[in-house]
Design a protein around this motif. Sequence first.
Motif, PDB file in Angstrom:
ATOM      1  N   ARG A   6       0.871  -1.168   0.000  1.00  5.46           N
ATOM      2  CA  ARG A   6       0.000   0.000   0.000  1.00  5.46           C
ATOM      3  C   ARG A   6       0.909   1.219   0.000  1.00  5.46           C
ATOM      4  O   ARG A   6       1.638   1.451   0.967  1.00  5.46           O
ATOM      5  CB  ARG A   6      -0.891  -0.014   1.235  1.00  5.46           C
ATOM      6  CG  ARG A   6      -1.913   1.105   1.327  1.00  5.46           C
ATOM      7  CD  ARG A   6      -2.845   0.885   2.519  1.00  5.46           C
ATOM      8  NE  ARG A   6      -2.118   0.832   3.778  1.00  5.46           N
ATOM      9  CZ  ARG A   6      -1.807  -0.274   4.434  1.00  5.46           C
ATOM     10  NH1 ARG A   6      -2.170  -1.445   3.960  1.00  5.46           N
ATOM     11  NH2 ARG A   6      -1.149  -0.227   5.580  1.00  5.46           N
ATOM     12  N   GLU A   7       0.939   1.990  -1.096  1.00  5.96           N
ATOM     13  CA  GLU A   7       1.859   3.100  -1.263  1.00  5.96           C
ATOM     14  C   GLU A   7       1.108   4.350  -1.703  1.00  5.96           C
ATOM     15  O   GLU A   7       0.102   4.255  -2.397  1.00  5.96           O
ATOM     16  CB  GLU A   7       2.923   2.758  -2.320  1.00  5.96           C
ATOM     17  CG  GLU A   7       3.785   1.550  -1.983  1.00  5.96           C
ATOM     18  CD  GLU A   7       4.877   1.856  -0.973  1.00  5.96           C
ATOM     19  OE1 GLU A   7       4.875   2.959  -0.379  1.00  5.96           O
ATOM     20  OE2 GLU A   7       5.737   0.981  -0.756  1.00  5.96           O
ATOM     21  N   GLY A  10       2.361  -2.060   4.510  1.00  9.06           N
ATOM     22  CA  GLY A  10       2.367  -0.624   4.315  1.00  9.06           C
ATOM     23  C   GLY A  10       3.736  -0.104   3.934  1.00  9.06           C
ATOM     24  O   GLY A  10       3.908   1.090   3.700  1.00  9.06           O
ATOM     25  N   SER A  11       4.698  -0.979   3.843  1.00  8.59           N
ATOM     26  CA  SER A  11       6.052  -0.578   3.466  1.00  8.59           C
ATOM     27  C   SER A  11       6.753  -1.765   2.821  1.00  8.59           C
ATOM     28  O   SER A  11       6.523  -2.906   3.214  1.00  8.59           O
ATOM     29  CB  SER A  11       6.831  -0.105   4.694  1.00  8.59           C
ATOM     30  OG  SER A  11       8.213  -0.013   4.407  1.00  8.59           O
TER      31      SER A  11
END
Lengths: 177, 147
Positions: A72-73, A135-136
Amino acid sequence: MSPFGAARRSNHWVAPAVVLAFAALALAFAFGTRLDDAATFSQPGQHAAPGVAPRSIGFSLRESLALQYPLREPWLAPPHGAHIVRIALGIGETAALAIVALLLRRTAPRALAFGAAGVAAAALAAIALAARTLGSGDVYAYVAYARLGLRGSYAPTAMALPPAYAAVAHVWGSPGS
Amino acid sequence: MKLPFAIFALVAFPNRPLRERVAYAALVFALVLTLSYAFGGAPYLQAVLQRGMREHMQAFSLSQVLVFGIAAVAVLALLYALVTQRTVRGLSYAMIELGFSTPWSWYYAWGFPYAALDAWSIETMLVAFPLASALLDRSYAWGLRHF
């Protein structure tokens, strides 16, 4: 008399209240994790995020979805509504912890309350590990270094490195250093 | 690039005389610098300084002022804690900017060593963890243009 005042004389309800608060925390965390997963899979891609410049080594939407744990970026434009709901869940989770802190401050901790805390911590860890997205992308770099091994991780590369790694390029004698 | 985080050592030695606290903190910094130089050499130390100056001093903007202002407050809070063994409630939240950049949500934990010096501070910081983590989640970063 306030409930917290009554607790000093008869606090048999405090431990169950703490257990319920921890259970609510775990449920909110589980819902938030699933929401993050849904937001990741619903990302429209870079074309929907005008003005957001991708990192030089960022993943495209297709590349992200091909990963075992998609990313998710910001440049893939995850829905803002999901973030708003995550913040609302954060308010609820913080409220649950505040209730636990207040209750434990006003009465002697019980074994059941501490046990519930331990179970909740284990549940949160299990929920986090069961997530389907990230998330990363840093974890992929760490795994890559581990698979390369110590010698491979620090082996000089034949490719030119970005300017931020000028020190590394100088030490390795990489192209452009 | 993690060399500057040795600053957390400033609050690691409470309940000792000032001279001992300063000596231990200086020893930690010297050890970090020595090991960094041994493994990375002068180019690594130069890169830490140059990269920070290049990336964060390129253009004057409100966000840069906020980042440096909060980071400066965090550094001063740590130095104050080193000298006086006192903390200022609320400044543990400034520690997320010790990286002098837009923070990731896990940077929130950088404030724990400072907050741990005061029972009230660490309790409130832990209670606020879920909300802070959600607010700092950069994966949803609204209007983030570069990082």
